[in-house]
Motif scaffolding. Sequence first.
Motif, PDB file in Angstrom:
ATOM      1  N   LYS A 216       0.810  -1.218   0.000  1.00  0.00           N
ATOM      2  CA  LYS A 216       0.000   0.000   0.000  1.00  0.00           C
ATOM      3  C   LYS A 216       0.845   1.269   0.000  1.00  0.00           C
ATOM      4  O   LYS A 216       0.448   2.307  -0.549  1.00  0.00           O
ATOM      5  CB  LYS A 216      -0.943   0.004   1.214  1.00  0.00           C
ATOM      6  N   LYS A 316      -5.342  -3.964  12.621  1.00  0.00           N
ATOM      7  CA  LYS A 316      -5.617  -4.074  11.191  1.00  0.00           C
ATOM      8  C   LYS A 316      -4.626  -3.244  10.371  1.00  0.00           C
ATOM      9  O   LYS A 316      -4.116  -2.219  10.827  1.00  0.00           O
ATOM     10  CB  LYS A 316      -7.044  -3.630  10.897  1.00  0.00           C
ATOM     11  N   GLN A 318      -5.273  -1.390   7.838  1.00  0.00           N
ATOM     12  CA  GLN A 318      -5.822  -0.062   7.587  1.00  0.00           C
ATOM     13  C   GLN A 318      -5.547   0.893   8.744  1.00  0.00           C
ATOM     14  O   GLN A 318      -5.309   2.089   8.534  1.00  0.00           O
ATOM     15  CB  GLN A 318      -7.330  -0.169   7.324  1.00  0.00           C
ATOM     16  N   SER A 319      -5.567   0.378   9.966  1.00  0.00           N
ATOM     17  CA  SER A 319      -5.290   1.217  11.136  1.00  0.00           C
ATOM     18  C   SER A 319      -3.860   1.739  11.101  1.00  0.00           C
ATOM     19  O   SER A 319      -3.602   2.910  11.397  1.00  0.00           O
ATOM     20  CB  SER A 319      -5.521   0.429  12.422  1.00  0.00           C
ATOM     21  N   GLU A 345     -10.630   1.146  11.861  1.00  0.00           N
ATOM     22  CA  GLU A 345      -9.692   2.198  11.488  1.00  0.00           C
ATOM     23  C   GLU A 345      -9.393   3.151  12.641  1.00  0.00           C
ATOM     24  O   GLU A 345      -8.575   4.042  12.523  1.00  0.00           O
ATOM     25  CB  GLU A 345     -10.232   2.998  10.296  1.00  0.00           C
TER      26      GLU A 345
END
Length: 351
Positions: A216, A316, A318-319, A345
Amino acid sequence: MDKGVVNKILVIRIDFLGDMVCTTPLLHALRVRWPHAEIHVLANKYNAAVLENSKDINKIHYYVYSKNFQKNIRPGFLHYLIDRAKLIVSLRKYKFDLLIIPNGGMNKNAIGFAKWLNVADCRWHNADTEFDDRLQEHVATRPMDHEALSGFKLLPELGVPDISQLRLYLQPRAELISAWRQRFKDKTKPRIGFFISNNNAARRWAWDKWQALTDKLAGDYELLIFHSPQEHFPVGWRDGSSAQRISTPTVPELLAAMTQLDCVVSADSAPVHFASALQIPVVALFESRPEKYLRWHPLGVKHIILHEGKRVEDIKVQSVLLAIQALFSDESDQQNDISQNQPAEAIACIA
């Protein structure tokens, strides 16, 4: 204690790297309070490295373990017998005025050894004042102050500082910094260090999550993946065009390499405290245990703490991604207290 009486001080800290880094504010405060005193530290062969070039201490001594002989500079039973006896004799000769064991919990090895040194004024926490995060009674009833404050509580002469004003101290070698700067060349993108190795299973983030985060961030950031020499990357791991693996042979090399970073991502371990001391913003991954993240969080630097379950593994991707983005934006300049029970998140942010 009268200021003029303290000529020689011994601080004993024989546990982990991060623990020693969290003791550096105390060493600095001792130097400020007694500027002409000799300040000695009894360390072990692992954690002594973080005291290199310290302006606050005069001499480092090396502890000799009575059971785990492999931890000693000279391993083996015979060497233990000789070296421990020599250490006790040499330390007694200094005639220390003050001995401090700053651990928040009682370190039985350190306390037992200290009793051999014939120091009149010894300070360490006892069963009534210690904090042991393995004991549920302590977790439920005792204050969860940062570990860096534990030593100050033993020394009313210093006072207990404001935790928001406290900072950690490290002095990396200038020549090693120069060498790493040349190795990394000119920086064209923000540089993030991932510290993926951790011996504690509860504090390891999964390989697939590190890989997803790497994918990412690729393109927007330069990624340095720091790992122990013993780490084995899984088959199929993709570094990508913007990532490279880094394994440093020594702690001084690691500290020098870290000076070239703009951000650190690490689970609860020594790199969190290294980053704090080096003034590098850090995303710190913790278990959802207040006795951990309230006592070992980064100090004196912009940081974000994440905890989303019983294990670091529960955090996670995303966090972590949002936390990194926040550190590189203005968002992290604001204080946010967000519950760990919020959606995936959500983050706990302390600036």
